[in-house]
Write an enzyme that holds these catalytic residues in place. Structure first.
Site, PDB file in Angstrom:
ATOM      1  N   GLU A  19       0.829  -1.211   0.000  1.00 44.23           N
ATOM      2  CA  GLU A  19       0.000   0.000   0.000  1.00 44.23           C
ATOM      3  C   GLU A  19       0.865   1.262   0.000  1.00 44.23           C
ATOM      4  O   GLU A  19       0.619   2.210   0.752  1.00 44.23           O
ATOM      5  CB  GLU A  19      -0.951  -0.001   1.200  1.00 44.23           C
ATOM      6  CG  GLU A  19      -2.054  -1.042   1.097  1.00 44.23           C
ATOM      7  CD  GLU A  19      -3.167  -0.836   2.104  1.00 44.23           C
ATOM      8  OE1 GLU A  19      -4.324  -1.106   1.770  1.00 44.23           O
ATOM      9  OE2 GLU A  19      -2.871  -0.392   3.236  1.00 44.23           O
TER      10      GLU A  19
ATOM     11  N   GLU B  73      -6.475  -7.608  -0.652  1.00 51.92           N
ATOM     12  CA  GLU B  73      -7.000  -7.576   0.711  1.00 51.92           C
ATOM     13  C   GLU B  73      -8.509  -7.365   0.627  1.00 51.92           C
ATOM     14  O   GLU B  73      -8.986  -6.243   0.522  1.00 51.92           O
ATOM     15  CB  GLU B  73      -6.341  -6.473   1.548  1.00 51.92           C
ATOM     16  CG  GLU B  73      -4.877  -6.730   1.846  1.00 51.92           C
ATOM     17  CD  GLU B  73      -4.288  -5.723   2.819  1.00 51.92           C
ATOM     18  OE1 GLU B  73      -5.075  -4.982   3.456  1.00 51.92           O
ATOM     19  OE2 GLU B  73      -3.053  -5.666   2.930  1.00 51.92           O
TER      20      GLU B  73
END
Length: 584
Positions: free
Chosen positions: A158, A232
């Site tokens: 991320e 995710e």
């Protein structure tokens, strides 16, 4: 294992179209004796892949000291995954977030006062390159290109939520390749961050838990060709101290999964099995207010903290069965549980009188030193200095990271909490030469955002009535081992930071949950194994005790209570967890 390839149409496994059905399972959050059980249950839910982060801070606790055995034996975990017929998505960081202490970055990086983490800072890059050069060679035999289970490796984590420094991602990808990683690479970002966090030539994936169709559309707009994947898929969430236990409706999560799979996308459940932040390993968030994460990482996942299937296990397996073969075996039953009521903790020793059997070498310094300057990762630091005069006074502490218990001549006078933005305390100094002690707890380094530069202990000057206090003794208390504590039988209930010890008998070990009703705040160990933190503010009200840490016959429970135990000084092992009230 077959080879994974990526082309304009999607994933190919040995040349045939393939969908990744994966679930998060962090080996470092699960007792190693339970890895095989959790992996088998992943296959039984219909998964063909598992995903794991790799925590740099555990594998390299000190520069040049690299660990990969016992609970950190990643090759053994990969062997077990392969034996179960599961592929592996490996996410080695160096930064992992994961609600893990410091996002997995080792604390010793922060001994450099102005280092810039997750950047092209040469000091950071040197450390990262050295980490990969130690981590990756033992893992190369596990790449699918040589018959192993690891089919793809993630670059950072991320990154778009943190920076747009593409050169840093390029450096990390080049280092992975230079160290021998020849399977596909991928990045993951939340949809709004794809433009900042993606790396040209590397598969981009997205993270989300709802609004599946628009989020997949955002991924497709960013990446017109290739596979769609949610790395995710948030089917639950983590908890923080002082809030509610977070749950997510299984039916709604299954509907989102159905929508995702109907679109032809691949998925990685975050999490399939969350596990536990044993010891001091939980992370924290700091968006203008510091919020530490609890010990449990149950995550309201398909397998609960003890590895038992939840409602989501069945709901997700039913959805997966619409799109892929699912094993015909039944849903695994709940495992056996153990109960032992009324464990008496009869032996005690005050922490302040036993610190020299617990800590490293005390360091004398003009001003307080941080944990990182003391070479310490987790636990506590005891700071002490002598006060010059008696009388009422105002104590001001420039930086408390994260919770300081304040004592005068060993008697408690107050608490300063970072979470409450507390920096000052009115007190009365009883005499000239009184000893001021501050027991400072690291409640978890920040794991997300710019706050990852999170140094612990006392991080600034300390003043009394406006005058700097100098001449400090700084004693690290990492509590990595409790050997040598001079326990003694005590009738009275001690007040203040105290270790309490008791024993209990077990006929046959099984999973159980430690309940400390009436206790206030602290940590617990069973047979020397660190269960984690407890805190009466909740929501979590029990600690998971894995069966493998117990033994037939006599077992030992040690509790460090930082304030006051209840009068009876007893604890219970019960067959059920109590993770606290939900918002509903």
């Amino acid at each position: 294992m077959p080879l994974l390839h990526i082309d304009d149409t999607g994933f190919l496994l040995d040349g045939k179209p393939h969908r990744l059905l994966s679930g998060g399972l962090h080996y470092f959050r699960v007792h190693p004796d339970q890895w095989a059980d959790r992996l088998r249950k992943a296959r039984l839910m219909g998964l063909n892949t598992v995903e794991t982060y790799v925590p740099w801070n555990l594998h390299e606790p000190r520069p040049g000291t690299f660990l990969m055995d016992g609970a950190l034996d990643l090759p053994a975990f990969l062997d077990l995954a392969a034996q179960e017929g599961l592929q592996v998505l490996l996410r080695p960081g160096p930064y992992i977030c994961g609600e893990w202490e410091g996002g997995g970055l080792p604390s010793w990086l922060l001994a450099e006062p102005d280092i810039r983490l997750r950047s092209q800072d040469p000091r950071y890059l040197t450390a990262v390159d050295d980490y990969f050069e130690h981590l990756l060679p033992p893992l190369l035999p596990y790449l699918s290109t040589v018959g192993g289970p690891v089919i793809a490796v993630q670059v950072e984590n991320e990154f778009g939520a943190y920076s747009d420094e593409t050169a840093h991602l390029e450096h990390l990808a080049a280092t992975l390749r230079r160290c021998g990683v020849d399977v596909p690479l991928f990045t993951c970002d939340q949809p709004a961050d794809l433009g900042r966090g993606a790396l040209p030539g590397v598969l981009a994936t997205a993270n989300f838990g709802s609004r599946t169709t628009p989020n997949l559309a955002a991924l497709r707009a960013h990446q017109p060709d290739g596979p769609l994947m949610c790395t995710e898929f948030w089917i639950g969430w983590f908890d923080r101290w002082g809030a509610h236990h977070v749950v997510r409706d299984a039916t709604h999560a299954a509907q989102e999964l159905d929508e995702l799979l109907a679109a032809g996308a691949s998925v990685n459940f975050y999490m399939f099995h969350g596990g536990t932040n044993f010891g001091f390993t939980n992370g924290a968030n700091d968006k203008h207010t510091y919020r530490p994460t609890v010990t449990s990482y149950d995550y309201d996942a398909p397998l609960d903290e003890a590895g038992d299937p939840t409602e989501k296990f069945t709901a997700f397996r039913d959805v997966i069965a619409k799109y892929a073969p699912v094993p015909a075996e039944p849903v695994p039953p709940r495992g056996p549980k153990l109960a032992v009521e009324g464990i008496a903790l009869t032996d005690s020793v005050p922490l302040l009188s036993a610190v020299h059997t617990l800590g490293g070498a005390a360091v004398r310094s003009y001003r307080p030193r941080t944990m990182e300057q003391l070479g310490q990762d987790f636990g506590f630091v005891l700071y002490e200095t002598v006060l010059p005069a008696a009388g009422p006074a105002l104590l001001e502490v420039e930086g408390v990271r994260d919770r300081a218990q304040v004592f005068l001549d060993g008697l408690p006078v107050g608490v300063l909490e970072r979470e409450n933005h507390e920096r000052a305390l009115a007190l009365t100094v009883p005499r000239p030469g009184a000893l001021l002690s501050l027991l400072v707890e690291n409640q978890g380094r920040v794991n997300y955002g710019p706050g990852i530069h999170d140094r612990k202990g006392l991080t600034g000057d300390v003043r009394l009535d406006g005058t700097d206090l100098t001449g400090w003794t700084c004693l690290p208390l990492p509590l990595t081992g409790l050997e040598g504590l001079p326990f003694a039988r005590t009738a009275a209930t001690p007040v203040g930071p105290t270790f309490h010890r008791g024993t209990f008998d077990v006929a046959e070990p099984a999973d159980t949950f430690l309940h400390l009703d009436g206790w206030t705040k602290g940590n617990a160990w069973v047979n020397g194994f660190p269960l984690g933190r407890y805190w009466s503010r909740g929501p979590q009200r029990s600690l998971y005790v894995p069966a493998p840490v117990l033994r037939p016959g006599r077992n030992e429970l040690v509790v460090l209570e930082l304030h006051a135990a209840h009068l009876a000084r007893t604890a219970d092992l019960r067959e059920y967890a109590d993770l606290g009230p939900t918002e509903d």
